[in-house]
Design a protein around this motif. Structure first.
Motif, PDB file in Angstrom:
ATOM      1  N   TYR A  27       0.850  -1.186   0.000  1.00  0.00           N
ATOM      2  CA  TYR A  27       0.000   0.000   0.000  1.00  0.00           C
ATOM      3  C   TYR A  27       0.890   1.241   0.000  1.00  0.00           C
ATOM      4  O   TYR A  27       1.798   1.371   0.813  1.00  0.00           O
ATOM      5  CB  TYR A  27      -0.893  -0.042   1.251  1.00  0.00           C
ATOM      6  CG  TYR A  27      -1.735   1.166   1.471  1.00  0.00           C
ATOM      7  CD1 TYR A  27      -2.736   1.507   0.578  1.00  0.00           C
ATOM      8  CD2 TYR A  27      -1.556   1.965   2.587  1.00  0.00           C
ATOM      9  CE1 TYR A  27      -3.533   2.607   0.788  1.00  0.00           C
ATOM     10  CE2 TYR A  27      -2.351   3.064   2.815  1.00  0.00           C
ATOM     11  CZ  TYR A  27      -3.338   3.382   1.915  1.00  0.00           C
ATOM     12  OH  TYR A  27      -4.125   4.477   2.127  1.00  0.00           O
ATOM     13  N   LEU A  28       0.656   2.146  -0.935  1.00  0.00           N
ATOM     14  CA  LEU A  28       1.483   3.341  -1.061  1.00  0.00           C
ATOM     15  C   LEU A  28       0.902   4.553  -0.343  1.00  0.00           C
ATOM     16  O   LEU A  28       1.570   5.561  -0.199  1.00  0.00           O
ATOM     17  CB  LEU A  28       1.683   3.671  -2.545  1.00  0.00           C
ATOM     18  CG  LEU A  28       2.401   2.606  -3.358  1.00  0.00           C
ATOM     19  CD1 LEU A  28       2.420   2.996  -4.831  1.00  0.00           C
ATOM     20  CD2 LEU A  28       3.798   2.368  -2.837  1.00  0.00           C
ATOM     21  N   VAL A  43       0.636  -1.070  -5.246  1.00  0.00           N
ATOM     22  CA  VAL A  43       1.381  -1.738  -6.307  1.00  0.00           C
ATOM     23  C   VAL A  43       1.620  -3.187  -5.890  1.00  0.00           C
ATOM     24  O   VAL A  43       1.906  -3.460  -4.727  1.00  0.00           O
ATOM     25  CB  VAL A  43       2.696  -0.999  -6.631  1.00  0.00           C
ATOM     26  CG1 VAL A  43       3.648  -1.007  -5.465  1.00  0.00           C
ATOM     27  CG2 VAL A  43       3.356  -1.556  -7.864  1.00  0.00           C
ATOM     28  N   THR A  44       1.455  -4.107  -6.837  1.00  0.00           N
ATOM     29  CA  THR A  44       1.639  -5.523  -6.526  1.00  0.00           C
ATOM     30  C   THR A  44       3.109  -5.901  -6.695  1.00  0.00           C
ATOM     31  O   THR A  44       3.915  -5.110  -7.188  1.00  0.00           O
ATOM     32  CB  THR A  44       0.791  -6.407  -7.460  1.00  0.00           C
ATOM     33  OG1 THR A  44       1.306  -6.294  -8.787  1.00  0.00           O
ATOM     34  CG2 THR A  44      -0.672  -6.013  -7.416  1.00  0.00           C
ATOM     35  N   PHE A  50      -2.596  -0.201  -8.819  1.00  0.00           N
ATOM     36  CA  PHE A  50      -4.007   0.104  -8.598  1.00  0.00           C
ATOM     37  C   PHE A  50      -4.086   1.518  -8.051  1.00  0.00           C
ATOM     38  O   PHE A  50      -3.329   1.888  -7.158  1.00  0.00           O
ATOM     39  CB  PHE A  50      -4.634  -0.846  -7.571  1.00  0.00           C
ATOM     40  CG  PHE A  50      -4.695  -2.280  -8.013  1.00  0.00           C
ATOM     41  CD1 PHE A  50      -5.427  -2.655  -9.123  1.00  0.00           C
ATOM     42  CD2 PHE A  50      -4.029  -3.262  -7.307  1.00  0.00           C
ATOM     43  CE1 PHE A  50      -5.491  -3.984  -9.516  1.00  0.00           C
ATOM     44  CE2 PHE A  50      -4.090  -4.584  -7.688  1.00  0.00           C
ATOM     45  CZ  PHE A  50      -4.813  -4.949  -8.801  1.00  0.00           C
ATOM     46  N   VAL A  51      -5.020   2.297  -8.579  1.00  0.00           N
ATOM     47  CA  VAL A  51      -5.230   3.668  -8.124  1.00  0.00           C
ATOM     48  C   VAL A  51      -6.700   3.812  -7.771  1.00  0.00           C
ATOM     49  O   VAL A  51      -7.572   3.382  -8.521  1.00  0.00           O
ATOM     50  CB  VAL A  51      -4.838   4.685  -9.226  1.00  0.00           C
ATOM     51  CG1 VAL A  51      -5.157   6.101  -8.803  1.00  0.00           C
ATOM     52  CG2 VAL A  51      -3.364   4.555  -9.562  1.00  0.00           C
ATOM     53  N   MET A  52      -6.958   4.413  -6.611  1.00  0.00           N
ATOM     54  CA  MET A  52      -8.332   4.614  -6.154  1.00  0.00           C
ATOM     55  C   MET A  52      -8.552   6.108  -5.918  1.00  0.00           C
ATOM     56  O   MET A  52      -7.757   6.749  -5.224  1.00  0.00           O
ATOM     57  CB  MET A  52      -8.564   3.852  -4.852  1.00  0.00           C
ATOM     58  CG  MET A  52      -9.978   3.877  -4.368  1.00  0.00           C
ATOM     59  SD  MET A  52     -10.218   2.972  -2.807  1.00  0.00           S
ATOM     60  CE  MET A  52      -9.576   1.374  -3.195  1.00  0.00           C
ATOM     61  N   VAL A  53      -9.602   6.647  -6.520  1.00  0.00           N
ATOM     62  CA  VAL A  53      -9.947   8.053  -6.362  1.00  0.00           C
ATOM     63  C   VAL A  53     -11.192   8.133  -5.488  1.00  0.00           C
ATOM     64  O   VAL A  53     -12.207   7.512  -5.791  1.00  0.00           O
ATOM     65  CB  VAL A  53     -10.208   8.721  -7.731  1.00  0.00           C
ATOM     66  CG1 VAL A  53     -10.547  10.189  -7.553  1.00  0.00           C
ATOM     67  CG2 VAL A  53      -9.007   8.545  -8.653  1.00  0.00           C
ATOM     68  N   VAL A  54     -11.084   8.893  -4.393  1.00  0.00           N
ATOM     69  CA  VAL A  54     -12.172   9.004  -3.418  1.00  0.00           C
ATOM     70  C   VAL A  54     -12.530  10.477  -3.255  1.00  0.00           C
ATOM     71  O   VAL A  54     -11.651  11.346  -3.273  1.00  0.00           O
ATOM     72  CB  VAL A  54     -11.724   8.414  -2.057  1.00  0.00           C
ATOM     73  CG1 VAL A  54     -12.820   8.533  -1.019  1.00  0.00           C
ATOM     74  CG2 VAL A  54     -11.276   6.981  -2.214  1.00  0.00           C
TER      75      VAL A  54
END
Length: 109
Positions: A27-28, A43-44, A50-54
């Motif tokens: 987890y970044l 990043v795996t 993976f990018v998550m926008v909240v």
């Protein structure tokens, strides 16, 4: 905004260097906060990002919950990649993966 966040992901990966491979925590954290949105990254081991926008107004989500959502997404993604009928590079067409992502989006809203 997402492209800028990917630059931050690359910077964090290069700063961690080989330590990222040895590290279990992928987890970044918060990559790019704006007035309207917060962008988180993950990043795996195989360098899939993976990018998550909240929405920034969503104060109910804590860092641990975001981390948990990324782990769940990573596990579901791994299940798709391990399917012997999936051809790498093809579009993901998995009902289980789609329903998991949909349930995460509903949970955030």
């Amino acid at each position: 905004m997402v492209h800028t966040s990917l630059d931050v992901v690359d910077e964090k990966i290069s700063a961690m260097g080989k330590a990222l491979v040895d590290q279990r925590e992928l987890y970044l954290g918060l990559l790019y906060p704006t007035e309207d949105y917060k962008v988180y990254g993950y990043v795996t081991n195989s360098k899939v990002k993976f990018v998550m926008v909240v929405d920034s107004s969503n104060t109910a989500l804590r860092d641990n919950e975001i981390r948990s959502m990324f782990r769940k997404l990573h596990n579901s993604y791994t299940d798709v990649m391990c399917n012997p009928f999936y051809n790498p590079g093809d579009r993901i067409q998995s009902r289980a993966f789609d329903s998991m992502v949909t349930s995460m989006m509903i949970q955030v809203c």
